[in-house]
Design an enzyme around this catalytic site. Sequence first.
Site, PDB file in Angstrom:
ATOM      1  N   CYS A  61       0.867  -1.180   0.000  1.00 27.40           N
ATOM      2  CA  CYS A  61       0.000   0.000   0.000  1.00 27.40           C
ATOM      3  C   CYS A  61       0.904   1.229   0.000  1.00 27.40           C
ATOM      4  O   CYS A  61       1.881   1.266  -0.739  1.00 27.40           O
ATOM      5  CB  CYS A  61      -0.972  -0.014   1.178  1.00 27.40           C
ATOM      6  SG  CYS A  61      -0.186  -0.031   2.799  1.00 27.40           S
ATOM      7  N   ARG A 109      -2.297  -0.601   5.349  1.00 25.34           N
ATOM      8  CA  ARG A 109      -3.487  -1.193   4.725  1.00 25.34           C
ATOM      9  C   ARG A 109      -3.185  -2.585   4.173  1.00 25.34           C
ATOM     10  O   ARG A 109      -4.029  -3.494   4.233  1.00 25.34           O
ATOM     11  CB  ARG A 109      -4.003  -0.261   3.620  1.00 25.34           C
ATOM     12  CG  ARG A 109      -4.628   1.019   4.132  1.00 25.34           C
ATOM     13  CD  ARG A 109      -4.919   2.015   3.027  1.00 25.34           C
ATOM     14  NE  ARG A 109      -3.701   2.633   2.502  1.00 25.34           N
ATOM     15  CZ  ARG A 109      -3.672   3.528   1.524  1.00 25.34           C
ATOM     16  NH1 ARG A 109      -4.804   3.901   0.933  1.00 25.34           N
ATOM     17  NH2 ARG A 109      -2.531   4.052   1.124  1.00 25.34           N
TER      18      ARG A 109
END
Length: 330
Positions: A277, A282
Amino acid sequence: MNKKVISSLTIVVALVIGFFVYQNITAVKVQEVNVSAQQSKINEYAHPESFITPEELKAMQEDENQDVVAIGVLKSKDEAIPGSFVLWRPDYQESKEVPYGGVAAPKEDMEKLLSDFGVKEDTTIVTYAANDQHDATRLLWQLKVLGHEDVRLLDGGLNVWIGAGYETAAAAEVGDRPKTDYVATNFNEEALNADLEEVVEAVENTEDYYLLDTRSESEETGSDTKQGAFGPGKIEGSDWIEYSQATAEDGTLKSKAELEELYADVLKSDKEIICYCQSGVRSAYTWFVLTQAIGYDKVQNYDGSWIEWSYNAYEKQDPAVAEHTENGKF
């Protein structure tokens, strides 16, 4: 109406609007979850022992024979699960000077952190966040890299804790538990963390590797560059599934069947998956979903992620990286 009255009303309106904007951004959204349904869902996961419900956590905290440490990854220490410690990203990220930020703190720093929290080798650690659980899974991933065995995610985080009717309190402070001398005897970085060299290899070896971009669509297409990155784009050949698609409307994780459908193309590849990410937060959520909920073992999180990749592409102008950057603007 005179100018003073108009001015006073304008200030009042601005304050009211500002308050509601602040509330919408920072307030913990209360989520009520059916307890039996949540437990049934967790039991279907490949590793149900990696999850915990508010009711289970509450019971463990009240059982004097259980050694449990809850750690919230929150921006504020004012509203937390009673007895839990609270961290924010700088607390468990690299503190030394590096040309790009966001990478995990070294082993020694993590050992000191757990020692300060009174963690032992067999302590149950529960991580949780609020409104979005990716920060909780990032910390959980780092604890797994450290080699800690019993680490669990509070499914739904602080939101479902409050929704279950439990109180919150200010976070615990270092010293509230007796300090320990924690040593990571099963350090496991190589298996769980992909470095830049391996990601370059993955781009060039699509027979064995599958790259998965977990950022927002605007980041993936190159139309948006988040603060901290050195330029727009994506890693060449990577597929895209935003991490948040794995989350149900109530803030808990979706069922195993729903997750298997979402990641069907990823799973059928039968390759080594590398998630990335902006800074490995994430993507840690997706790593957790794939490994602990679905049970696909061949997954790594790219700690440096787009910040490191874009630094090498744009700042260092490393041809091995730049030539494998899509949607970039060099």
